[in-house]
Design an enzyme around this catalytic site. Structure first.
Site, PDB file in Angstrom:
ATOM      1  N   ARG A 101      -0.988  -9.422  12.678  1.00  0.00           N
ATOM      2  CA  ARG A 101      -1.651  -8.390  11.856  1.00  0.00           C
ATOM      3  C   ARG A 101      -2.481  -9.031  10.746  1.00  0.00           C
ATOM      4  O   ARG A 101      -3.570  -8.576  10.423  1.00  0.00           O
ATOM      5  CB  ARG A 101      -0.593  -7.446  11.254  1.00  0.00           C
ATOM      6  CG  ARG A 101      -0.161  -6.364  12.231  1.00  0.00           C
ATOM      7  CD  ARG A 101       1.262  -5.904  12.028  1.00  0.00           C
ATOM      8  NE  ARG A 101       1.527  -5.311  10.736  1.00  0.00           N
ATOM      9  CZ  ARG A 101       2.760  -5.147  10.227  1.00  0.00           C
ATOM     10  NH1 ARG A 101       3.826  -5.527  10.916  1.00  0.00           N
ATOM     11  NH2 ARG A 101       2.919  -4.591   9.063  1.00  0.00           N
ATOM     12  N   ARG A 133      11.639  -5.220   4.997  1.00  0.00           N
ATOM     13  CA  ARG A 133      11.316  -3.789   4.822  1.00  0.00           C
ATOM     14  C   ARG A 133      12.219  -2.909   5.685  1.00  0.00           C
ATOM     15  O   ARG A 133      12.500  -3.208   6.849  1.00  0.00           O
ATOM     16  CB  ARG A 133       9.864  -3.517   5.186  1.00  0.00           C
ATOM     17  CG  ARG A 133       9.577  -2.003   5.228  1.00  0.00           C
ATOM     18  CD  ARG A 133       8.133  -1.645   5.296  1.00  0.00           C
ATOM     19  NE  ARG A 133       7.389  -2.394   6.282  1.00  0.00           N
ATOM     20  CZ  ARG A 133       6.071  -2.450   6.310  1.00  0.00           C
ATOM     21  NH1 ARG A 133       5.366  -1.815   5.404  1.00  0.00           N
ATOM     22  NH2 ARG A 133       5.456  -3.144   7.236  1.00  0.00           N
ATOM     23  N   ARG A 158      10.651  -0.982  11.332  1.00  0.00           N
ATOM     24  CA  ARG A 158       9.476  -0.750  12.181  1.00  0.00           C
ATOM     25  C   ARG A 158       9.407  -1.754  13.325  1.00  0.00           C
ATOM     26  O   ARG A 158       9.780  -2.914  13.157  1.00  0.00           O
ATOM     27  CB  ARG A 158       8.210  -0.878  11.324  1.00  0.00           C
ATOM     28  CG  ARG A 158       7.661   0.454  10.891  1.00  0.00           C
ATOM     29  CD  ARG A 158       6.571   0.330   9.881  1.00  0.00           C
ATOM     30  NE  ARG A 158       5.472  -0.547  10.278  1.00  0.00           N
ATOM     31  CZ  ARG A 158       4.375  -0.710   9.537  1.00  0.00           C
ATOM     32  NH1 ARG A 158       4.251  -0.048   8.398  1.00  0.00           N
ATOM     33  NH2 ARG A 158       3.409  -1.509   9.921  1.00  0.00           N
ATOM     34  N   ARG A 190     -10.610   0.042   8.314  1.00  0.00           N
ATOM     35  CA  ARG A 190     -10.232  -1.362   8.480  1.00  0.00           C
ATOM     36  C   ARG A 190     -11.268  -2.161   9.232  1.00  0.00           C
ATOM     37  O   ARG A 190     -11.007  -3.318   9.593  1.00  0.00           O
ATOM     38  CB  ARG A 190      -8.928  -1.469   9.261  1.00  0.00           C
ATOM     39  CG  ARG A 190      -7.765  -1.035   8.463  1.00  0.00           C
ATOM     40  CD  ARG A 190      -6.503  -1.555   9.071  1.00  0.00           C
ATOM     41  NE  ARG A 190      -5.436  -0.726   8.597  1.00  0.00           N
ATOM     42  CZ  ARG A 190      -4.194  -1.128   8.431  1.00  0.00           C
ATOM     43  NH1 ARG A 190      -3.857  -2.335   8.744  1.00  0.00           N
ATOM     44  NH2 ARG A 190      -3.292  -0.300   7.991  1.00  0.00           N
ATOM     45  N   LYS A 219       0.839  -1.216   0.000  1.00  0.00           N
ATOM     46  CA  LYS A 219       0.000   0.000   0.000  1.00  0.00           C
ATOM     47  C   LYS A 219       0.870   1.262   0.000  1.00  0.00           C
ATOM     48  O   LYS A 219       0.696   2.162  -0.819  1.00  0.00           O
ATOM     49  CB  LYS A 219      -0.923   0.001   1.234  1.00  0.00           C
ATOM     50  CG  LYS A 219      -1.864  -1.191   1.301  1.00  0.00           C
ATOM     51  CD  LYS A 219      -2.778  -1.136   2.502  1.00  0.00           C
ATOM     52  CE  LYS A 219      -2.095  -1.310   3.842  1.00  0.00           C
ATOM     53  NZ  LYS A 219      -1.519  -2.662   4.071  1.00  0.00           N
TER      54      LYS A 219
END
Ligand code: AP5
Length: 296
Positions: free
Chosen positions: A241, A201, A230, A166, A90
Protein backbone atom coordinates in the site's frame (compact mmCIF):
# COMPACT_ATOMS: atom_id res chain seq x y z
CA UNK A 1 -9.22 26.59 21.58
CA UNK A 2 -6.29 24.39 20.80
CA UNK A 3 -3.10 26.14 19.93
CA UNK A 4 -1.27 25.64 16.68
CA UNK A 5 1.96 23.75 16.95
CA UNK A 6 3.94 26.27 15.00
CA UNK A 7 6.90 24.02 14.41
CA UNK A 8 4.95 21.22 12.88
CA UNK A 9 2.39 22.70 10.53
CA UNK A 10 3.29 24.13 7.20
CA UNK A 11 1.34 25.38 4.25
CA UNK A 12 2.21 24.51 0.70
CA UNK A 13 1.81 26.78 -2.28
CA UNK A 14 4.59 25.61 -4.48
CA UNK A 15 4.44 23.36 -7.53
CA UNK A 16 7.57 21.67 -6.21
CA UNK A 17 5.58 19.27 -4.10
CA UNK A 18 5.43 17.39 -1.90
CA UNK A 19 8.33 18.34 0.36
CA UNK A 20 8.91 22.01 -0.11
CA UNK A 21 6.76 24.23 2.03
CA UNK A 22 7.11 27.90 1.15
CA UNK A 23 5.50 29.11 4.31
CA UNK A 24 5.88 27.57 7.71
CA UNK A 25 3.81 28.66 10.64
CA UNK A 26 3.87 30.85 13.01
CA UNK A 27 1.69 31.94 10.09
CA UNK A 28 -2.06 31.77 10.01
CA UNK A 29 -4.52 30.99 7.32
CA UNK A 30 -5.04 34.74 7.05
CA UNK A 31 -1.81 34.83 5.12
CA UNK A 32 -2.94 32.23 2.67
CA UNK A 33 -4.76 32.68 -0.54
CA UNK A 34 -7.52 30.14 -1.02
CA UNK A 35 -8.66 29.20 -4.49
CA UNK A 36 -11.51 31.11 -6.00
CA UNK A 37 -13.60 27.99 -5.84
CA UNK A 38 -13.51 28.15 -2.05
CA UNK A 39 -16.30 30.76 -2.08
CA UNK A 40 -15.52 31.90 1.44
CA UNK A 41 -18.42 34.29 1.36
CA UNK A 42 -21.72 34.17 -0.40
CA UNK A 43 -24.96 36.04 -0.22
CA UNK A 44 -26.45 33.49 2.17
CA UNK A 45 -23.69 34.18 4.69
CA UNK A 46 -24.34 37.91 4.60
CA UNK A 47 -28.06 37.46 5.09
CA UNK A 48 -27.49 35.07 7.96
CA UNK A 49 -25.11 37.48 9.63
CA UNK A 50 -27.67 40.30 9.42
CA UNK A 51 -30.27 38.07 10.98
CA UNK A 52 -27.99 36.97 13.80
CA UNK A 53 -26.94 40.50 14.63
CA UNK A 54 -30.39 42.03 14.60
CA UNK A 55 -32.04 39.25 16.55
CA UNK A 56 -29.46 39.35 19.32
CA UNK A 57 -29.00 43.06 19.73
CA UNK A 58 -29.08 42.75 23.49
CA UNK A 59 -26.79 39.70 23.56
CA UNK A 60 -23.51 39.86 25.44
CA UNK A 61 -21.72 38.15 22.53
CA UNK A 62 -19.19 40.34 20.79
CA UNK A 63 -19.68 41.35 17.15
CA UNK A 64 -16.64 39.23 16.28
CA UNK A 65 -18.19 36.16 17.92
CA UNK A 66 -21.37 36.81 15.98
CA UNK A 67 -19.44 37.07 12.75
CA UNK A 68 -17.63 33.80 13.50
CA UNK A 69 -20.96 32.18 14.26
CA UNK A 70 -22.28 33.37 10.93
CA UNK A 71 -19.22 32.04 9.14
CA UNK A 72 -19.81 28.64 10.66
CA UNK A 73 -23.42 28.74 9.58
CA UNK A 74 -24.69 25.70 7.72
CA UNK A 75 -25.35 27.82 4.64
CA UNK A 76 -21.70 27.35 3.74
CA UNK A 77 -20.68 23.94 5.06
CA UNK A 78 -17.05 23.00 5.39
CA UNK A 79 -15.48 20.82 2.72
CA UNK A 80 -12.31 19.11 3.84
CA UNK A 81 -10.02 16.45 2.41
CA UNK A 82 -7.58 14.43 4.46
CA UNK A 83 -4.72 12.48 2.98
CA UNK A 84 -1.64 10.61 4.09
CA UNK A 85 0.11 7.28 3.82
CA UNK A 86 -1.54 4.08 5.05
CA UNK A 87 -2.02 4.22 8.83
CA UNK A 88 -0.95 7.85 9.03
CA UNK A 89 -4.01 8.45 11.21
CA UNK A 90 -6.63 9.67 8.73
CA UNK A 91 -9.48 7.66 10.22
CA UNK A 92 -8.47 8.53 13.79
CA UNK A 93 -8.40 12.25 13.04
CA UNK A 94 -11.67 12.05 11.12
CA UNK A 95 -13.37 10.70 14.26
CA UNK A 96 -12.16 13.75 16.18
CA UNK A 97 -12.93 16.28 13.44
CA UNK A 98 -16.39 14.83 12.93
CA UNK A 99 -17.12 15.03 16.64
CA UNK A 100 -16.23 18.71 16.87
CA UNK A 101 -17.31 20.04 13.46
CA UNK A 102 -20.20 17.67 12.72
CA UNK A 103 -19.11 16.92 9.16
CA UNK A 104 -20.07 13.82 7.20
CA UNK A 105 -17.09 11.47 7.09
CA UNK A 106 -16.75 9.87 3.67
CA UNK A 107 -13.94 7.29 3.63
CA UNK A 108 -13.23 5.58 0.32
CA UNK A 109 -11.75 2.54 2.08
CA UNK A 110 -14.85 2.15 4.29
CA UNK A 111 -17.17 2.42 1.28
CA UNK A 112 -15.15 -0.31 -0.44
CA UNK A 113 -15.15 -2.57 2.63
CA UNK A 114 -18.94 -2.16 2.85
CA UNK A 115 -19.18 -3.16 -0.80
CA UNK A 116 -17.09 -6.27 -0.09
CA UNK A 117 -19.31 -7.12 2.89
CA UNK A 118 -22.39 -6.84 0.67
CA UNK A 119 -21.04 -9.67 -1.50
CA UNK A 120 -21.57 -7.70 -4.73
CA UNK A 121 -19.55 -8.28 -7.89
CA UNK A 122 -17.96 -4.85 -7.46
CA UNK A 123 -17.00 -5.80 -3.91
CA UNK A 124 -15.42 -9.06 -5.05
CA UNK A 125 -13.44 -7.22 -7.70
CA UNK A 126 -12.41 -4.45 -5.29
CA UNK A 127 -11.05 -7.00 -2.83
CA UNK A 128 -8.69 -8.44 -5.45
CA UNK A 129 -6.99 -5.03 -5.69
CA UNK A 130 -7.10 -4.30 -1.96
CA UNK A 131 -5.46 -7.65 -1.26
CA UNK A 132 -2.41 -6.58 -3.21
CA UNK A 133 -2.39 -2.98 -1.98
CA UNK A 134 -3.32 -1.47 -5.31
CA UNK A 135 -5.89 1.17 -6.13
CA UNK A 136 -9.34 -0.16 -6.93
CA UNK A 137 -10.23 0.82 -10.53
CA UNK A 138 -11.97 4.14 -11.08
CA UNK A 139 -15.08 2.54 -12.57
CA UNK A 140 -15.82 1.07 -9.14
CA UNK A 141 -14.69 3.79 -6.77
CA UNK A 142 -15.42 7.09 -8.52
CA UNK A 143 -19.22 6.85 -8.68
CA UNK A 144 -19.32 5.34 -5.19
CA UNK A 145 -17.67 8.41 -3.69
CA UNK A 146 -19.50 10.89 -5.90
CA UNK A 147 -22.88 9.48 -4.89
CA UNK A 148 -22.01 9.62 -1.20
CA UNK A 149 -20.90 13.24 -1.49
CA UNK A 150 -24.14 14.13 -3.22
CA UNK A 151 -26.32 12.73 -0.43
CA UNK A 152 -28.34 15.43 1.39
CA UNK A 153 -26.43 15.00 4.67
CA UNK A 154 -23.07 15.64 2.99
CA UNK A 155 -24.48 18.64 1.16
CA UNK A 156 -26.14 20.12 4.26
CA UNK A 157 -23.54 19.45 6.94
CA UNK A 158 -20.40 19.54 4.82
CA UNK A 159 -18.03 16.68 4.15
CA UNK A 160 -14.73 15.27 5.29
CA UNK A 161 -13.29 13.19 2.48
CA UNK A 162 -10.82 10.56 3.68
CA UNK A 163 -8.44 8.70 1.38
CA UNK A 164 -9.85 10.20 -1.79
CA UNK A 165 -8.76 11.23 -4.37
CA UNK A 166 -5.70 9.00 -4.58
CA UNK A 167 -4.75 9.44 -8.20
CA UNK A 168 -4.63 12.20 -10.75
CA UNK A 169 -7.59 10.73 -12.60
CA UNK A 170 -9.72 10.64 -9.42
CA UNK A 171 -8.73 14.23 -8.56
CA UNK A 172 -9.54 15.44 -12.06
CA UNK A 173 -12.93 13.71 -12.08
CA UNK A 174 -13.79 15.10 -8.65
CA UNK A 175 -12.96 18.64 -9.77
CA UNK A 176 -15.04 18.03 -12.88
CA UNK A 177 -18.05 17.14 -10.70
CA UNK A 178 -17.59 20.45 -8.84
CA UNK A 179 -16.27 19.12 -5.53
CA UNK A 180 -13.55 21.44 -4.23
CA UNK A 181 -12.03 21.33 -0.73
CA UNK A 182 -11.44 24.47 1.30
CA UNK A 183 -8.66 22.71 3.12
CA UNK A 184 -6.57 19.67 2.16
CA UNK A 185 -4.95 18.15 5.24
CA UNK A 186 -1.82 16.10 4.63
CA UNK A 187 -0.68 13.92 7.53
CA UNK A 188 3.05 13.31 7.53
CA UNK A 189 4.38 10.27 9.40
CA UNK A 190 7.75 8.49 9.00
CA UNK A 191 7.53 5.08 7.41
CA UNK A 192 8.85 3.05 10.38
CA UNK A 193 5.99 4.36 12.53
CA UNK A 194 3.40 3.45 9.89
CA UNK A 195 4.20 -0.25 9.95
CA UNK A 196 3.91 -0.41 13.73
CA UNK A 197 0.57 1.39 13.58
CA UNK A 198 -0.81 -0.99 10.98
CA UNK A 199 0.03 -4.23 12.71
CA UNK A 200 -1.32 -2.98 16.06
CA UNK A 201 -4.56 -1.55 14.68
CA UNK A 202 -7.86 -3.10 15.77
CA UNK A 203 -11.44 -2.10 14.98
CA UNK A 204 -14.56 -2.28 17.10
CA UNK A 205 -17.27 -3.73 14.82
CA UNK A 206 -19.99 -2.40 17.13
CA UNK A 207 -19.00 1.29 17.36
CA UNK A 208 -16.65 1.52 14.37
CA UNK A 209 -13.99 3.03 16.65
CA UNK A 210 -10.32 2.57 15.73
CA UNK A 211 -7.97 1.23 18.41
CA UNK A 212 -4.28 0.41 18.65
CA UNK A 213 -3.08 -2.31 21.00
CA UNK A 214 -0.28 -0.09 22.28
CA UNK A 215 -1.23 3.54 21.56
CA UNK A 216 -4.97 3.49 21.91
CA UNK A 217 -6.00 0.32 23.76
CA UNK A 218 -9.63 -0.66 24.30
CA UNK A 219 -11.28 0.77 27.40
CA UNK A 220 -12.80 -2.48 28.67
CA UNK A 221 -12.31 -6.25 28.52
CA UNK A 222 -15.64 -6.54 26.76
CA UNK A 223 -14.52 -4.26 23.92
CA UNK A 224 -11.12 -5.99 23.75
CA UNK A 225 -12.84 -9.34 23.24
CA UNK A 226 -14.79 -8.21 20.19
CA UNK A 227 -12.05 -6.28 18.33
CA UNK A 228 -11.29 -7.32 14.76
CA UNK A 229 -8.34 -6.83 12.44
CA UNK A 230 -8.50 -5.67 8.82
CA UNK A 231 -7.54 -8.25 6.20
CA UNK A 232 -4.92 -5.88 4.74
CA UNK A 233 -3.30 -4.98 8.08
CA UNK A 234 -0.14 -7.03 7.79
CA UNK A 235 3.42 -5.78 7.44
CA UNK A 236 3.65 -7.32 4.00
CA UNK A 237 0.46 -5.69 2.73
CA UNK A 238 1.13 -2.27 4.19
CA UNK A 239 4.41 -2.17 2.27
CA UNK A 240 2.47 -2.75 -0.96
CA UNK A 241 0.00 0.00 0.00
CA UNK A 242 2.87 2.34 0.76
CA UNK A 243 4.39 1.69 -2.64
CA UNK A 244 1.08 2.57 -4.31
CA UNK A 245 0.82 5.71 -2.16
CA UNK A 246 4.28 6.91 -3.21
CA UNK A 247 3.48 6.34 -6.86
CA UNK A 248 0.42 8.61 -6.75
CA UNK A 249 0.73 11.17 -3.99
CA UNK A 250 2.67 13.90 -5.80
CA UNK A 251 0.19 14.18 -8.65
CA UNK A 252 -2.74 14.46 -6.23
CA UNK A 253 -1.01 17.11 -4.11
CA UNK A 254 -0.24 19.14 -7.19
CA UNK A 255 -3.98 19.44 -7.87
CA UNK A 256 -4.69 20.92 -4.43
CA UNK A 257 -1.55 22.92 -3.75
CA UNK A 258 -3.36 26.15 -2.83
CA UNK A 259 -5.32 24.52 -0.02
CA UNK A 260 -2.82 22.08 1.51
CA UNK A 261 -1.69 22.15 5.10
CA UNK A 262 1.00 19.71 6.18
CA UNK A 263 0.47 18.31 9.65
CA UNK A 264 2.97 16.38 11.74
CA UNK A 265 1.11 13.10 12.24
CA UNK A 266 3.85 11.40 14.25
CA UNK A 267 2.84 12.90 17.61
CA UNK A 268 -0.03 11.78 19.86
CA UNK A 269 -3.49 11.77 18.31
CA UNK A 270 -4.51 14.67 20.56
CA UNK A 271 -1.49 16.72 19.44
CA UNK A 272 -2.24 15.95 15.80
CA UNK A 273 -5.83 17.04 16.29
CA UNK A 274 -4.71 20.29 17.96
CA UNK A 275 -2.90 21.24 14.75
CA UNK A 276 -5.91 20.43 12.59
CA UNK A 277 -8.35 22.12 14.95
CA UNK A 278 -6.28 25.27 14.92
CA UNK A 279 -6.21 25.33 11.12
CA UNK A 280 -9.98 24.82 10.91
CA UNK A 281 -10.61 27.53 13.50
CA UNK A 282 -8.48 29.94 11.51
CA UNK A 283 -10.31 29.01 8.35
CA UNK A 284 -13.62 29.91 9.99
CA UNK A 285 -12.15 33.14 11.34
CA UNK A 286 -10.93 34.02 7.89
CA UNK A 287 -14.42 33.47 6.53
CA UNK A 288 -15.76 35.70 9.29
CA UNK A 289 -13.33 38.48 8.43
CA UNK A 290 -14.43 38.33 4.81
CA UNK A 291 -18.05 38.58 5.86
CA UNK A 292 -17.23 41.42 8.23
CA UNK A 293 -15.43 43.45 5.60
CA UNK A 294 -18.12 42.75 3.01
CA UNK A 295 -20.84 44.27 5.19
CA UNK A 296 -18.71 47.09 6.65
P1 AP5 B 1 -7.92 2.68 3.32
O1 AP5 B 1 -8.90 1.98 4.13
O2 AP5 B 1 -8.14 4.09 3.02
O3 AP5 B 1 -6.51 2.44 4.00
P2 AP5 B 1 -5.18 3.33 4.08
O4 AP5 B 1 -5.09 4.50 3.23
O5 AP5 B 1 -4.12 2.32 3.93
O6 AP5 B 1 -5.29 3.98 5.44
P3 AP5 B 1 -5.67 3.27 6.74
O7 AP5 B 1 -7.15 3.16 6.88
O8 AP5 B 1 -4.87 2.00 6.83
O9 AP5 B 1 -5.04 4.21 7.84
P4 AP5 B 1 -5.49 5.60 8.46
O10 AP5 B 1 -4.62 6.67 7.88
O11 AP5 B 1 -6.97 5.80 8.41
O12 AP5 B 1 -5.00 5.34 9.94
P5 AP5 B 1 -5.84 5.05 11.28
O13 AP5 B 1 -6.46 6.31 11.78
O14 AP5 B 1 -6.71 3.85 11.13
O15 AP5 B 1 -7.71 1.91 1.94
C1 AP5 B 1 -7.57 0.52 1.89
C2 AP5 B 1 -7.49 0.05 0.46
O16 AP5 B 1 -8.70 0.40 -0.24
C3 AP5 B 1 -6.36 0.66 -0.38
O17 AP5 B 1 -5.16 -0.04 -0.22
C4 AP5 B 1 -6.95 0.53 -1.78
O18 AP5 B 1 -6.80 -0.78 -2.28
C5 AP5 B 1 -8.43 0.79 -1.57
N1 AP5 B 1 -8.75 2.22 -1.73
C6 AP5 B 1 -9.00 3.12 -0.75
N2 AP5 B 1 -9.23 4.34 -1.27
C7 AP5 B 1 -9.12 4.20 -2.60
C8 AP5 B 1 -9.23 5.12 -3.68
N3 AP5 B 1 -9.46 6.43 -3.50
N4 AP5 B 1 -9.06 4.64 -4.93
C9 AP5 B 1 -8.80 3.34 -5.16
N5 AP5 B 1 -8.67 2.43 -4.17
C10 AP5 B 1 -8.83 2.86 -2.90
O19 AP5 B 1 -4.63 4.73 12.28
C11 AP5 B 1 -3.87 3.55 12.12
C12 AP5 B 1 -3.49 3.00 13.50
O20 AP5 B 1 -2.61 3.92 14.15
C13 AP5 B 1 -4.69 2.81 14.45
O21 AP5 B 1 -4.47 1.66 15.21
C14 AP5 B 1 -4.67 4.06 15.35
O22 AP5 B 1 -5.19 3.82 16.63
C15 AP5 B 1 -3.19 4.39 15.40
N6 AP5 B 1 -2.93 5.83 15.46
C16 AP5 B 1 -3.55 6.80 14.72
N7 AP5 B 1 -3.05 8.02 15.03
C17 AP5 B 1 -2.08 7.80 15.98
C18 AP5 B 1 -1.19 8.67 16.69
N8 AP5 B 1 -1.17 9.98 16.47
N9 AP5 B 1 -0.33 8.11 17.57
C19 AP5 B 1 -0.31 6.74 17.79
N10 AP5 B 1 -1.15 5.87 17.15
C20 AP5 B 1 -2.01 6.41 16.25
Amino acid sequence: MASLNSSSVSFLNSPSLPNKPLLTTNSSLNQLSFPKSSSLINSNDSLTLFHVRSSRASSSRSPKALVVAAAANKSEPLKIMISGAPASGKGTQCELIKKKYDLVHVAAGDLLRAEIASGSDNGKRAKEYMDIGQLVPDEIVVMMVKERLMQPDSQDKGWLLDGYPRSLSQATKLQGYGFHPELFILLEVPEEILVERVVGRRLDPVTGKIYHLKYSPPETEEIAARLTQRFDDTEEKVKLRLHTHHQNVASVLAMFEDTIIKVDGSVSKEAVFAQIDSALTKLLEQRAEKIGSAIA
